[in-house]
Design a protein around this motif. Structure first.
Motif, short mmCIF file in Angstrom:
data_model
loop_
_atom_site.label_atom_id
_atom_site.label_comp_id
_atom_site.label_asym_id
_atom_site.label_seq_id
_atom_site.Cartn_x
_atom_site.Cartn_y
_atom_site.Cartn_z
N LYS A 35 1.07 -6.91 5.94
CA LYS A 35 0.45 -6.36 6.75
C LYS A 35 -0.15 -7.05 8.51
O LYS A 35 0.29 -7.09 9.13
N ASP A 55 4.74 -4.39 2.27
CA ASP A 55 3.70 -5.34 1.38
C ASP A 55 2.24 -5.01 2.22
O ASP A 55 2.62 -6.00 2.95
N ALA A 56 1.61 -4.40 1.54
CA ALA A 56 0.36 -3.96 2.24
C ALA A 56 -0.13 -4.75 2.20
O ALA A 56 -0.91 -5.53 3.90
N LYS A 57 -0.87 -6.08 2.08
CA LYS A 57 -1.56 -6.79 1.49
C LYS A 57 -0.83 -8.38 3.38
O LYS A 57 -1.39 -9.45 3.56
#
Ligand code: SRM
Ligand SMILES: Cc1cc2nc3c(=O)[nH]c(=O)nc-3n(C[C@H](O)[C@H](O)[C@H](O)COP(=O)(O)OP(=O)(O)OC[C@H]3O[C@@H](n4cnc5c(N)ncnc54)[C@H](O)[C@@H]3O)c2cc1C
Ligand code: SF4
Ligand code: FES
Lengths: 113, 843
Positions: B551, B547-549
């Protein structure tokens, strides 16, 4: 492999551009290249998939290659808009980035643009 | 010391009008040139009284008329003397008023209708007004006076400008002060002296502070606020003896304790100046007795201000004195011969020792059916109460939060109707923009200014099926800027969804992509030995999905948990951390070299200047963090620039320790109590680059004047003298403004470093992602934090110390590290070339 084979032939008006080597893009990150005069950001995800988008963010011109990624979205570093890989549309629905087909050919990155 | 406040350059001479026998005006003589006397003269002149009266004013003090209330800020060094002058000597001359400044009236002969002055003068009057005010009461204590009856040197009252000047003159030579009296004056004096760097003990004979205005509970809260300023408070005890022969050396308390001091302020109450009245044979009880027209028992003698006793009340505030002045001016000038004074409902609003206090009427219920509403928040230093009788407000006490004072004063003065829900008297059930009520807000009114989101857009998202606040925020981006509108967004969502809001399960997660709170997440990371962000996703995310947010938060957490042994992954870092610089709106970066404690050298400045020229840096700016920012740097220039600078990174980009601001401290500043600069440098050296849930900013100041803003930092350190330092935490002056809470006062710089590290680690381990200390400290509670960090209440201090040490040991300057060899291919390649990239061949 030749790019002129039927299967890989790009649509009319679009040309295939070899922009660099796969290793030029570290896992999970993005890098900007120029293909056919356009700036294009190419991403290599940790699952091995490749994605390409316009290089600058439609919101306020942020450098998308500096963004963060996951299997669903690309997040712009400036104001954190998230764009879906599938169609380039932001999760907030308001804006969209242009997405380009990209693939690996003999260790090279090839973008149709 | 001897300058006459509001005096004329030539000196004391005032225009004496002499006795002109052709002057038919009657003679009005005023004794006392204080706040009541001078105001009375103004009121008389305003009513055209200059034509009717020959006015003579006698003032014991040599000065013009000044604002006595402002002596507190003068003592604190916050106001200059000349700012407090109300009427200068010139003003009297210009208005034809004969000011006899420096002349004391001994008595009046009411039969002959004359007053006798200390200068031998005999002045006739037709109307005599006594406005002699009060003097500081000095309780009987052995040794407080010399044999000649003067106060022992070093002992002061706090009533006049001369006393204030004398104290200001003394503070530079003194280190410890005792203030007797925990009322308004004592508290103000204590705070002012403490601000001058003195160590202050406050001794109060009553069981709680400001007992005349506050109830016990509010007094206890005020005590805490005062103590948090660093003032020691001793309640319910009398001082019985003053020590020292030529100069004060200390006081002895009734319980035998001895408090050393070289300055003693007696602020144990005031007594009306009644000596003139007594000697003149006027009726005096507690003060000079007057009727509803301010007349004494002699028909031509009046008394106003603090020296007057009206219907049994003697006031110690300026507002009643001014009401007296008005009524008497009406009566004497004939403007309203029947004017009457019927007493004052005292509503006062004060700032005592930095704490807002407002009181009116009574402070506790007196009858069985009196309504009494109290809101007490000791931790915030807030105590609010109202007393209601027969649906009318008859008393209110506001401590620490006086936002409702205007409204309450109105209700109190006019007896206006009160809201059915009594709590609305004390708090706005919603505040600010929300006051209007979300229902009435027009759809196009902007809710989130950062992202330009309107109420309509939020409602639209709800209508489109966003079922939770989080979903609406994701969709509209409302509340995702500075965050200050979040509560309003939440209310609108709740209103639009008509109560159908689903609870965000993710609200308690540390990062959105992993369904675990922070403690569970840390435990899982340790138990499963997860050392990289991709390992965490694989093991703990639903379906192992990245999940990019999440990281950035995970990277920070892993660095904290593992120190050296964390496995870095560049793509898990935000761009700022990938290139160790702050991204700008045009895709360029800013470079902020470390400048510990804000201290630099000519050589360093020269190097920065050279680098700025060489790389054509568009802007060089001094930052609010006491260092230099090179803005608009091309990404590809970063490594070469760092190499040329040869300075470490200042970490102006990370969720990490940023800067330690300092002031010049004892090395240079005439007020400096300790070496704040060195301590700042030591703190920055020790905690440089430490990553944390949100950024951390510190400051160290050499005295409580706070020039480097330590009170509003995540960690702020204040020198208080004698090697002692106060450590404040949870302060902020960014999007939120909050004064830090005093965590402890410690005895050495080593103790500051240790406590700071311990606090940082506790914060790092327990704060939510992006939760600044200004939210964290109030959320956890200062008492709890003190208990854990100072008393080792959870037995974790040793672990905290070890944890922070692990991160300190893992520190490596990122610039030094990455300039030799990029961490990843193309780490510094432009992502958005301002110039075209070299074209790659097209096949
Ligand atoms: C450069 C500087 C302004 C200046 O020219 O002086 C600055 C610049 C930025 N600040 Fe700041 N802040 C700067 C001092 C401050 C201060 C003053 C201080 O540190 O004493 C504050 C208030 C103190 C505080 O943090 O509580 C401050 C409170 C903020 C905030 C509000 C944080 C909050 O929670 O209240 C933000 C926004 C955020 O962090 O989300 C912010 C965010 C920013 C960012 C990083 C915005 C961003 O994310 O890009 C700005 C980067 C500009 C750039 O392009 O480089 N900046 N910022 C200052 C750098 C100081 C340094 O040397 O490190
Ligand atoms: C430090 C401080 C802070 C205060 N803060 C507040 C506040 O926040 N709010 C508030 O409402 N009130 C405050 N007060 C109280 C306020 O100052 C008094 O209520 C007000 O000054 C009373 O006015 P007055 O004219 O009666 O007395 P004063 O102002 O004391 O004036 C009396 C004058 O008469 C002179 N005098 C006395 N005897 C003689 C004589 N025989 N011959 C000639 N002259 C004589 C005195 O020298 C003096 O100058 C404060 C007081 C102090 C000292
Ligand atoms: S106040 Fe800070 S965040 Fe806002 S524009 Fe200025 S530098 Fe940027
Ligand atoms: S420029 Fe990309 S989100 Fe604003």
């Amino acid at each position: 492999m030749s790019l002129t084979t039927e299967r890989l032939a790009p649509p009319a008006g679009v040309r295939a551009h070899t922009v660099g080597r796969v290793e030029d893009v570290p896992p999970g990150e993005g890098r900007t290249f120029v293909a056919g005069g356009a700036q294009i950001a190419v991403f290599r995800l940790r699952d091995g998939s490749l994605h390409a988008t316009q290089a600058s963010c439609p919101h306020a011109g942020g450098p998308l290659a500096d963004g963060q990624t996951d299997p669903d979205v690309l997040v712009c570093p400036l104001h954190l808009y998230a764009y879906r890989w599938v169609d380039g549309v932001a999760t907030s629905g308001s804006l969209a980035v242009r997405v380009y087909p990209v693939r690996e050919v003999d260790g090279m990155l090839v973008v149709d643009a | 010391m001897t300058a006459v406040l509001g005096g004329r350059p030539e000196g004391l001479t005032s225009l004496s009008l002499g006795d002109d026998e052709f002057d038919t005006r009657s003679r009005l003589v005023v004794v006392g040139n204080g706040m009541a006397g001078a105001r009375f003269v103004e009121e008389v002149l305003e009513r055209g009284g200059g034509e009717q009266f020959r006015i003579t004013v006698f003032g014991d003090e040599p000065h013009g008329n000044y604002n006595r209330i402002m002596l507190s800020p003068v003592l604190a060094g916050e106001s200059a003397e000349d700012e407090i002058v109300l009427n200068s000597h010139d003003w009297y001359a210009d208005n034809g008023v004969d000011l006899r400044a420096g002349v004391r009236i001994a008595r009046a002969d009411t039969a002959a209708k004359v007053v006798y002055g200390s200068d031998g003068s005999v002045t006739p009057y037709d109307h005599l007004v006594l406005a002699t005010g009060s003097y500081s009461f000095v309780p009987p204590m052995a040794g407080v006076r010399t044999e000649a009856g003067e106060l022992l040197p070093g002992v002061y009252g706090f009533r006049t400008i001369d006393e204030t000047r004398a104290m200001l003159d003394a503070v530079g030579r003194c280190r410890r002060a005792v203030v007797m009296g925990g009322g308004l004056l004592g508290l103000e004096a204590a705070r002012a002296l403490q601000g001058h760097g003195l160590q202050v003990d406050l001794v109060h004979a009553m069981p709680w502070l400001m007992n005349a205005q506050l109830d016990a509970e509010a007094g206890a809260i005020l005590k805490k606020s005062v103590e948090s300023l660093g003032i020691a408070v001793h309640l319910d005890v009398l001082a019985t003896e003053v020590l020292g022969t030529d100069h004060v050396e200390g006081v002895v308390l009734k319980d035998g304790r001895r408090l050393d001091c070289d300055l003693l302020v007696v602020a144990a109450g005031v007594r009306p100046h009644t000596d003139v009245a007594v000697r003149s044979g006027l009726e005096v009880e507690r003060a000079i007795v007057v009727d509803d027209q301010l007349r004494t028992d002699d028909p031509d003698v009046y008394a106003i201000g603090e020296c007057a006793q009206h219907r049994g009340s003697v006031y110690g505030l300026v507002a009643p004195a001014w009401e007296h002045a008005k009524v008497l001016a009406d009566v004497l000038t004939g403007t309203d011969p029947d004017a009457e004074y019927t007493g004052s409902r005292t509503a006062t609003k004060l700032k005592v020792a930095g704490v807002d206090v407002a009181t009116m009427g009574i402070n506790t219920p007196e009858r069985d059916d009196d309504e009494f509403l109290v809101i007490s928040e000791p931790r915030r230093g807030v105590h609010l109460s109202v007393v209601i009788r027969d649906d009318t407000l008859i008393g209110a006490t506001l401590l620490g939060d006086t936002r409702k004072v205007a409204y309450l004063t109105q209700a109190f003065d006019r007896g206006s109707p009160l809201p059915e829900e009594r709590i609305r008297l004390l708090v706005d059930l919603s505040d600010g923009a929300e006051e209007v009520g979300v229902a009435e807000m027009p759809a196009d009114s902007q809710v989130c200014n950062c992202n330009g989101v309107t109420k309509g857009a939020i409602c639209g998202a709800v209508a489109d099926g966003c079922g939770s606040v989080g979903a609406v925020m994701d969709r509209t981006r409302a509340g995702k800027g500075c965050g200050s509108c979040k509560s309003l967004v939440k209310q609108i969502v709740e209103w639009a969804a008509d109560g159908e809001v689903t609870e965000d399960p993710s609200a308690s997660w540390y990062v959105p992509g992993i369904p675990l709170g922070k403690p569970e997440l840390m435990a899982a990371i340790r138990a499963q030995d997860l050392r990289s962000v991709s390992q965490v996703f694989a093991a703990l995310a639903p379906g192992g999905k990245e999940d990019a947010k999440s990281k950035m938060g995970l990277t920070s957490l892993l660095k904290m948990v593992w120190g050296h042994d964390y496995l870095p992954e560049k793509d898990a870092e935000f761009i700022n951390d990938r290139v160790h610089a702050n991204i700008q709106r045009d895709g360029t970066f800013s470079v902020v070299p470390q400048m510990k404690g804000g201290v630099t050298t000519p050589a360093q400045l020269r190097r920065i200047a050279d680098v700025a020229e060489k790389y054509e840096v568009p802007m060089v700016k001094v930052t609010g963090g006491q260092r230099i920012d090179l803005l608009g740097v091309r990404k590809e220039d970063l490594p070469a620039m760092w190499a040329d600078l040869g300075m470490p990174s200042g970490y102006a980009y990370g969720k990490s320790m940023r800067t330690v601001k300092t002031c010049v401290g004892s090395d240079f500043c005439r007020f400096g109590l300790d070496d704040s600069t060195q301590l700042g440098i030591d703190l920055e050296t020790r905690f440089q680059g430490i990553e944390s849930p949100a950024k951390i900013k510190m400051a160290v100041v050499g005295c409580p004047r706070n020039c480097a803003e330590a009170y509003v930092k995540d960690v702020g350190v204040v020198a208080v003298g004698a090697g002692r330092w106060e450590v404040y935490v949870g302060g902020a002056a960014g999007a939120s403004v909050r004064k830090g809470d005093l965590l402890a006062t410690v005895d050495s710089t080593a103790a500051v470093l240790e406590l700071t590290g311990r606090f940082l680690q506790y914060y790092r381990e327990n704060a939510n992602w992006l939760e600044r200390t200004y939210d964290f400290v109030p959320r956890v509670g200062l008492e709890k934090i003190k208990q854990v960090l100072l008393e080792d209440g959870e037995g974790i201090c040793a672990d905290l110390d070890a944890g922070i040490q692990r991160s300190i040991d893992a520190y490596r300057d990122p610039w030094g590290q990455d300039l030799a060899e990029p961490a990843t291919p193309g780490q510094f390649r432009p992502s958005l070339p301002l110039v075209d990239l070299p074209k790659v061949p097209v096949r």
